[in-house]
Scaffold this motif. Structure first.
Motif, PDB file in Angstrom:
ATOM      1  N   GLU A 252      -5.449   4.115   7.654  1.00  0.00           N
ATOM      2  CA  GLU A 252      -5.058   3.781   6.207  1.00  0.00           C
ATOM      3  C   GLU A 252      -4.378   1.884   6.565  1.00  0.00           C
ATOM      4  OE1 GLU A 252      -5.232   2.171   2.194  1.00  0.00           O
ATOM      5  OE2 GLU A 252      -5.727   3.465   3.328  1.00  0.00           O
TER       6      GLU A 252
ATOM      7  N   ALA B 107       0.358   6.932   2.365  1.00  0.00           N
ATOM      8  CA  ALA B 107      -1.290   6.813   1.920  1.00  0.00           C
ATOM      9  C   ALA B 107      -2.121   7.790   2.348  1.00  0.00           C
ATOM     10  CB  ALA B 107      -2.131   5.781   2.786  1.00  0.00           C
TER      11      ALA B 107
ATOM     12  N   ASP C 219      -3.870  10.891   1.435  1.00  0.00           N
ATOM     13  CA  ASP C 219      -5.121  11.338   1.506  1.00  0.00           C
ATOM     14  C   ASP C 219      -5.216  12.842   1.451  1.00  0.00           C
ATOM     15  OD1 ASP C 219      -7.480  10.514   2.838  1.00  0.00           O
ATOM     16  OD2 ASP C 219      -7.305  11.829   3.474  1.00  0.00           O
TER      17      ASP C 219
ATOM     18  N   HIS D 160       0.773  -1.133   0.117  1.00  0.00           N
ATOM     19  CA  HIS D 160       0.202  -0.107   0.102  1.00  0.00           C
ATOM     20  C   HIS D 160       1.072   1.265  -0.030  1.00  0.00           C
ATOM     21  CE1 HIS D 160      -4.118  -1.896   0.567  1.00  0.00           C
ATOM     22  NE2 HIS D 160      -3.710  -2.410   0.569  1.00  0.00           N
TER      23      HIS D 160
END
Length: 251
Positions: free
Chosen positions: A238, A197, A201, A47
């Motif tokens: 996340e 992440a 975001d 990720h």
């Protein structure tokens, strides 16, 4: 006094970084991490790589990375950086300049010839840039317990983006180095926060806050430090989602 201490006096900065720390601490208590974190760490790495590539303008989702469905050397380089981080945590605190060169080599060694004449791993800056890199490395190698890990990481990230020590891949290196700063100071020792992440975001804020840091003004520095705290919160969220999905998959 630690040279970073005055930054904590900027309005709302200390609170933003403390909130981030509290959210990371809560994340680390998730049930998925109680019996071992290897599976979570592997998912976080995928990720993280996907998010850092998205920040570079590449659409390479987690499943494509998992399947190895890519040929782009920039994608390969970003994935190498993320995968190498656990083995560089201890080295970072001792020799940050070496680690920066290593991260850049991993990120750019297969870059196609695009008009950039550079040597992967070689820092190329003017006198002022060299002084800033030296100062940043000195802070990393001589940390104090009083300064939050998130503050050190934010400064590392901000300085590397502002100074641009390499001809290419500076942002990928900066995000990797900042995660090492978090790990080496114990906030995220096992690299389980999906920090990129969190930046993704809040992408418009991420870009604007980076530029603000580069101005060197108190308001600009404050904007970046506040963003970094909020990005850490979002990155922890996340990872919590990753943990929840892993738990569901084994039920």
């Amino acid at each position: 006094m630690d040279p970073l201490a005055p930054l904590l006096e900027l309005s709302e900065v200390a609170d933003a970084l403390e909130n981030a720390r509290a959210n990371v601490d809560r994340m680390l208590w998730h049930e998925a991490l109680r019996s071992g974190d290897a599976h979570v760490a592997a998912e976080v790495a995928l990720h993280e790589a996907s998010a850092t590539l998205a920040l570079e303008g590449y659409d390479c989702d987690v499943e494509r990375l998992r399947a190895g469905d890519f040929t782009d050397p920039i994608v390969s380089g970003a994935l190498r950086v993320v995968e190498a981080l656990p083995g560089l945590v201890d080295v970072w605190a001792i020799s940050p300049r070496y680690v920066l060169a290593k991260l850049h080599l991993l990120a750019s060694r297969d870059f196609p010839d695009s008009g950039h004449d550079f040597e992967p791993g070689r820092i190329e800056v003017d006198k002022d840039g060299s002084a800033r890199i030296d100062a940043m490395c000195a802070l990393v190698a001589s940390p104090t317990k009083e300064i939050p890990a998130a503050l050190t990481a934010a400064v590392v990230h901000g300085e590397l983006v502002a100074v641009q020590p390499f001809p290419v891949a500076n942002n990928i290196v900066a995000r990797g180095a900042a995660r090492l700063a978090l790990a080496s100071k114990g906030l995220d020792s096992k690299l389980l926060v999906t920090v990129s992440a969190g930046h993704l975001d809040r992408h418009p804020e991420y870009v604007g806050a980076q530029r603000a840091w580069s101005t060197g003004t108190p308001d600009g520095v404050r904007a970046w430090l506040k963003h970094y705290g909020k990005a850490l919160e979002a990155g922890a969220a996340e990872t919590l989602q990753i943990c929840t999905e892993l738990m569901r998959s084994i039920e």
